[in-house]
Design an enzyme around this catalytic site. Structure first.
Site, mmCIF file in Angstrom:
data_model
loop_
_atom_site.group_PDB
_atom_site.id
_atom_site.type_symbol
_atom_site.label_atom_id
_atom_site.label_comp_id
_atom_site.label_asym_id
_atom_site.label_seq_id
_atom_site.Cartn_x
_atom_site.Cartn_y
_atom_site.Cartn_z
ATOM 1 N N VAL A 152 9.265 -40.076 -26.730
ATOM 2 C CA VAL A 152 9.355 -40.875 -25.508
ATOM 3 C C VAL A 152 7.949 -41.105 -24.963
ATOM 4 C CG1 VAL A 152 10.395 -41.065 -23.235
ATOM 5 C CG2 VAL A 152 11.576 -39.788 -25.046
ATOM 6 N N LYS A 153 7.602 -42.387 -24.817
ATOM 7 C CA LYS A 153 6.265 -42.715 -24.312
ATOM 8 C C LYS A 153 6.353 -42.853 -22.796
ATOM 9 C CE LYS A 153 2.577 -45.523 -26.303
ATOM 10 N NZ LYS A 153 2.309 -46.850 -26.886
ATOM 11 N N VAL A 154 5.530 -42.087 -22.110
ATOM 12 C CA VAL A 154 5.588 -42.022 -20.649
ATOM 13 C C VAL A 154 4.180 -42.248 -20.097
ATOM 14 C CG1 VAL A 154 6.134 -40.537 -18.670
ATOM 15 C CG2 VAL A 154 7.485 -40.326 -20.776
#
Ligand code: G3P
Length: 220
Positions: free
Chosen positions: A85-87
């Site tokens: 998950v890119k945050v």
């Protein structure tokens, strides 16, 4: 240093994967928009990428609050076991990263432009930290120097979990070479830059000569 491909384009991903050198893929909302991606197809598209790539595939959340980011992260990671998950690095993003990390969901913290941001990302539990080189250059700063500082800072501490630095916003083979020399774990590169990394005029000239000389052997 490992190579990731920085694209949402399946043809590019399939082609680069066939070269046997791609260890993962990173996407972002801009890259998905660039291929004409539709909102309703986004999650299926991430699944298609995951089916091609044997390695981490970053899918970015556009949520802005901790709870929404966590919900997005859970949903994205459920698409395939290799989804990361890119945050974006921001207070809500850090809080969500802590929660996702505690649930065993890997996070790639993105839009990192400073050593403090990188250290905070790692402290929050991010599995990957992504400093952007090209966009820092774009504002007359030194993206490679910043990457070097971040690599040194992150490698200097034990965060209690593995943290890899991804050199992102890579625009040239020079960026790739310097990222490797300074010890970045991963460079995520656009397909065009990957192609340029393979090429060298002396390789082309040498190959031409070998093929021409081999014709003489065949005709002798
Ligand atoms: O991985 C981040 C990257 O996609 C940003 O690249 O060229 O848009 O700065 P760029």
């Amino acid at each position: 240093m490992k190579f990731f491909l920085d694209t949402a384009d399946l043809d590019e991903i399939r082609e680069a994967a066939s070269w046997g050198v791609i260890a993962g893929v990173t996407t972002n909302p801009s890259l998905y928009a660039k291929i004409g991606g539709k909102l309703a197809d986004f999650e299926d598209h991430i699944k298609r990428i995951c089916a091609v790539v044997d390695g981490p595939v970053s899918a970015e959340t556009t949520a802005m609050t901790r709870d929404q980011i966590v919900a997005d992260g859970r949903r994205l990671h459920a698409l395939a076991p290799n989804v990361v998950v890119k945050v974006p690095v921001m207070p809500e993003g850090l809080a969500a990263t802590r929660q996702l990390a505690e649930e065993g969901i890997p996070v790639n913290m993105t839009l990192v432009f400073s050593v403090p941001q990188a250290i905070l990302a790692a402290r929050a539990g991010a599995r990957y930290v992504s400093p952007f080189i090209g966009r820092f250059d774009d504002i007359s700063e030194d993206g490679l120097n910043q990457l070097s500082d971040i690599v040194d800072a992150v490698k200097g501490y034990d965060f209690g979990h593995e943290v890899e630095v991804i050199a992102a916003s890579v625009r040239s083979p020079h960026h790739v070479a310097q990222a490797a020399l300074m010890g970045a774990d991963i460079a995520t590169v656009p397909f065009g830059v990957l192609g340029k990394c393979v090429q060298h005029p002396l390789t082309d000239r040498g190959l031409e000569r070998f093929l021409a000389d081999w014709k003489k052997v065949e005709q002798a």
